[in-house]
Design an enzyme around this catalytic site. Structure first.
Site, PDB file in Angstrom:
ATOM      1  N   GLU A  22      11.832  42.832  50.203  1.00  0.00           N
ATOM      2  CA  GLU A  22      11.418  43.860  49.235  1.00  0.00           C
ATOM      3  C   GLU A  22      10.703  43.487  48.200  1.00  0.00           C
ATOM      4  O   GLU A  22      10.996  43.911  46.858  1.00  0.00           O
ATOM      5  CB  GLU A  22      12.109  45.144  49.003  1.00  0.00           C
ATOM      6  CG  GLU A  22      13.191  45.689  50.107  1.00  0.00           C
ATOM      7  CD  GLU A  22      14.424  46.322  49.938  1.00  0.00           C
ATOM      8  OE1 GLU A  22      14.445  46.376  48.782  1.00  0.00           O
ATOM      9  OE2 GLU A  22      14.786  46.819  50.941  1.00  0.00           O
TER      10      GLU A  22
ATOM     11  N   GLU B 265      16.076  48.387  60.058  1.00  0.00           N
ATOM     12  CA  GLU B 265      16.935  49.015  59.499  1.00  0.00           C
ATOM     13  C   GLU B 265      16.608  50.585  59.698  1.00  0.00           C
ATOM     14  O   GLU B 265      16.653  51.512  58.756  1.00  0.00           O
ATOM     15  CB  GLU B 265      16.766  49.003  57.759  1.00  0.00           C
ATOM     16  CG  GLU B 265      17.177  47.721  57.368  1.00  0.00           C
ATOM     17  CD  GLU B 265      17.086  47.341  55.728  1.00  0.00           C
ATOM     18  OE1 GLU B 265      17.005  48.119  55.082  1.00  0.00           O
ATOM     19  OE2 GLU B 265      17.031  46.241  55.407  1.00  0.00           O
TER      20      GLU B 265
HETATM   21  O1  G3I Z   1      31.769  46.348  46.968  1.00  0.00           O
HETATM   22  C1  G3I Z   1      31.722  47.679  45.861  1.00  0.00           C
HETATM   23  C2  G3I Z   1      33.183  47.929  45.551  1.00  0.00           C
HETATM   24  O2  G3I Z   1      34.004  46.899  45.145  1.00  0.00           O
HETATM   25  C3  G3I Z   1      33.239  49.335  44.704  1.00  0.00           C
HETATM   26  O3  G3I Z   1      34.653  49.699  44.626  1.00  0.00           O
HETATM   27  C4  G3I Z   1      32.190  50.357  45.150  1.00  0.00           C
HETATM   28  C5  G3I Z   1      32.129  51.515  44.241  1.00  0.00           C
HETATM   29  O4  G3I Z   1      30.998  52.402  44.317  1.00  0.00           O
HETATM   30  O5  G3I Z   1      30.718  49.782  45.399  1.00  0.00           O
HETATM   31  C6  G3I Z   1      30.857  48.860  46.315  1.00  0.00           C
HETATM   32  O6  G3I Z   1      29.579  48.366  46.373  1.00  0.00           O
HETATM   33  C7  G3I Z   1      28.574  49.424  47.100  1.00  0.00           C
HETATM   34  C8  G3I Z   1      28.176  48.374  48.276  1.00  0.00           C
HETATM   35  O7  G3I Z   1      26.939  49.299  48.649  1.00  0.00           O
HETATM   36  C9  G3I Z   1      29.087  48.166  49.280  1.00  0.00           C
HETATM   37  O8  G3I Z   1      29.776  49.447  49.660  1.00  0.00           O
HETATM   38  C10 G3I Z   1      27.490  49.515  45.975  1.00  0.00           C
HETATM   39  O9  G3I Z   1      28.011  50.382  45.010  1.00  0.00           O
HETATM   40  C11 G3I Z   1      26.440  50.190  46.599  1.00  0.00           C
HETATM   41  O10 G3I Z   1      25.252  50.248  45.951  1.00  0.00           O
HETATM   42  C12 G3I Z   1      26.178  49.349  48.023  1.00  0.00           C
HETATM   43  O11 G3I Z   1      24.787  50.153  48.847  1.00  0.00           O
HETATM   44  C13 G3I Z   1      23.940  49.572  49.442  1.00  0.00           C
HETATM   45  C14 G3I Z   1      22.857  49.443  49.003  1.00  0.00           C
HETATM   46  O12 G3I Z   1      22.035  48.640  50.099  1.00  0.00           O
HETATM   47  C15 G3I Z   1      22.642  48.751  47.844  1.00  0.00           C
HETATM   48  O13 G3I Z   1      21.207  48.515  47.270  1.00  0.00           O
HETATM   49  C16 G3I Z   1      24.170  50.035  50.715  1.00  0.00           C
HETATM   50  O14 G3I Z   1      25.493  49.907  51.379  1.00  0.00           O
HETATM   51  C17 G3I Z   1      23.351  49.377  52.027  1.00  0.00           C
HETATM   52  O15 G3I Z   1      23.106  50.356  52.994  1.00  0.00           O
HETATM   53  C18 G3I Z   1      21.842  49.178  51.342  1.00  0.00           C
HETATM   54  O16 G3I Z   1      21.108  48.716  52.329  1.00  0.00           O
HETATM   55  C19 G3I Z   1      19.873  48.359  51.866  1.00  0.00           C
HETATM   56  C20 G3I Z   1      19.182  47.029  52.228  1.00  0.00           C
HETATM   57  O17 G3I Z   1      20.142  45.979  51.981  1.00  0.00           O
HETATM   58  C21 G3I Z   1      17.704  46.691  52.294  1.00  0.00           C
HETATM   59  N1  G3I Z   1      16.948  47.743  52.458  1.00  0.00           N
HETATM   60  C22 G3I Z   1      17.348  49.203  52.093  1.00  0.00           C
HETATM   61  C23 G3I Z   1      18.752  49.464  52.417  1.00  0.00           C
HETATM   62  C24 G3I Z   1      19.288  50.905  51.931  1.00  0.00           C
HETATM   63  O18 G3I Z   1      19.238  50.962  50.485  1.00  0.00           O
END
Ligand code: G3I
Length: 390
Positions: free
Chosen positions: A170, A287
């Site tokens: 990205e 994805e």
């Molecule tokens: O790991 C922490 C945890 O310790 C904490 O308690 C919790 C509280 O909110 O957050 C956890 O982290 C989260 C993480 O996912 C794991 O669950 C983050 O807040 C959250 O922002 C994160 O979101 C991910 C996102 O990327 C971040 O940009 C999504 O799961 C994931 O599906 C998403 O994937 C991305 C691809 O990598 C790239 N392309 C777009 C796609 C969708 O956004």
């Protein structure tokens, strides 16, 4: 259509087998439960196409139904979060490979390949890195060295066990971003701090650490979904130039995050994937999900009856485009089921994006994809007289 599909299928089988000599086409792997014949992975194997999912390591191994579904239905897995930089290096100098190692081990036990995700991205960076850059304690020169070390360490740690690496994720501009003259996002963390040349270096460093992995550039809306095809064109031109310079980039990952409210030009999507393929690149849908407006985030029932048809339709169109492009190696959904999708947390009021519902029951889109895979899976099976068209 049929001839084209079959020749694409035959060539696809050859390509995949050549790239992955040790891959077990449809079997579950050593000691693993047998794979159902009508599973997505078994049907995909009949045309040399890997069907995948992003995996949430908070659920794999702890939620039995989730774990069984991942094993039975998919032949390639992507860690949704645990290979990202903040996960593998929570503190400076400290690496945590454990959850990612567990996924790689699970994949090995179940005859699955792994898509590594991702080595260089502006998101989910460790806070020690971003705060060091913003308070000036990490200089630009040091930042480049830290990135080099990170890519080397991670690619080397998983060396030989990753099929496709999303090396860079990205960095291109959307219509709402300010592009560089090459169409990259000028405010992307890496482009801003280290310049466009860092992209070629990232691929070179990954290649040095794991010479056999397929190295991909991964992004969304790079197969025509922006309406104008501007983002596709920028990626196409840039990657063509990287190839001309001998940069070791092997493929393009089109993420495939769709939303039924915007419509979808499936022919454009296929043509753009094919254009990347014609550059000598592999392609993958990495994805996929198709979101729509829902009643609430818990139940995720589409609010429009038409969306119940649009959702499987657009998903199916993406899969068929991949099937029709010989260089398309894998088709991955971004998560297993709606109850564990990033969508409701990011797009307020939307959901219903995946193949399984909030209770892990297969949805109409699952059966649509199953049918698409079946139709492309082999030679004609009718007993009627030859139509004379072939
Ligand atoms: O790991 C922490 C945890 O310790 C904490 O308690 C919790 C509280 O909110 O957050 C956890 O982290 C989260 C993480 O996912 C794991 O669950 C983050 O807040 C959250 O922002 C994160 O979101 C991910 C996102 O990327 C971040 O940009 C999504 O799961 C994931 O599906 C998403 O994937 C991305 C691809 O990598 C790239 N392309 C777009 C796609 C969708 O956004």
């Amino acid at each position: 259509m049929k001839l084209r599909r079959l020749s694409a299928v035959a060539a696809g089988v050859v390509t995949v087998l050549a790239l992955v000599p040790s891959a077990v086409a449809a079997a579950g792997g050593n000691g693993a439960p047998a794979v159902p014949k009508d599973s997505l992975r078994a049907l995909g194997a009949k045309q040399g196409l890997r069907v995948g999912t992003a995996v949430d390591m908070a659920k794999l191994g702890t939620d039995a139904a989730y774990t069984d579904t991942v094993a039975a239905q998919f032949s390639v897995v992507t860690p949704e979060n645990v290979m990202k930089w903040d996960a593998v290096s929570p503190s400076r100098g400290v690496n945590n490979w454990k959850p990612a190692d567990q996924l790689v081990q699970f994949a090995g036990q179940h005859g699955q390949l792994v898509r590594g995700h991702t080595l260089m991205w502006h998101n989910q960076l460790p806070s020690w890195l971003t705060s060091g850059v913003s308070d000036g304690s990490i200089s630009t020169t040091e930042l480049r060295d830290i990135l080099h070390q990170h890519i080397t360490d991670e690619a080397a740690h998983f060396k030989g066990r990753i099929w496709q690496w999303d090396v860079v994720n990205e960095v291109f501009a959307n219509s709402w971003d300010t592009p560089t003259s090459d169409g990259l996002n000028s405010t992307d963390f890496w482009v801003q701090h280290l310049g466009e040349g860092i992209i070629a270096d990232a691929f070179r460093w990954a290649h040095q650490a794991d010479p056999k992995a397929l190295l991909m550039y991964n992004d969304y809306n790079i197969a025509g979904q922006d309406g104008t095809n501007t983002k596709f064109q920028a990626v196409y031109n840039f990657v063509k130039s990287l190839r001309a310079q001998g940069v070791p980039i092997d493929g393009i990952g089109e993420q495939g995050h769709l939303d039924t409210q915007y419509g979808f030009d499936a022919q454009r999507f296929q043509d753009d994937l094919q254009a990347y393929g014609d550059l000598g690149l592999k392609v993958a849908v990495t994805e996929a999900d198709v979101r729509t407006f829902v009643n609430n985030a818990t139940d995720q029932v589409p609010t429009s009856q038409l969306a119940q048809f649009a959702q499987p339709f657009e998903f199916s169109e993406m899969l068929k485009a991949c099937e029709l492009v010989r260089q398309c190696l894998s088709f991955t959904a971004w998560g297993v089921y709606d109850g564990d999708s990033w969508i409701p947390g990011t797009f307020s009021g939307e959901g219903y994006g995946l193949l399984y519902d909030v209770n892990l029951k297969p949805k109409p889109v699952y059966f649509a994809l199953q049918q698409d895979l079946s139709l492309a899976a082999g030679p004609g099976h009718r007993n009627g007289p030859d139509s004379g068209d072939e």
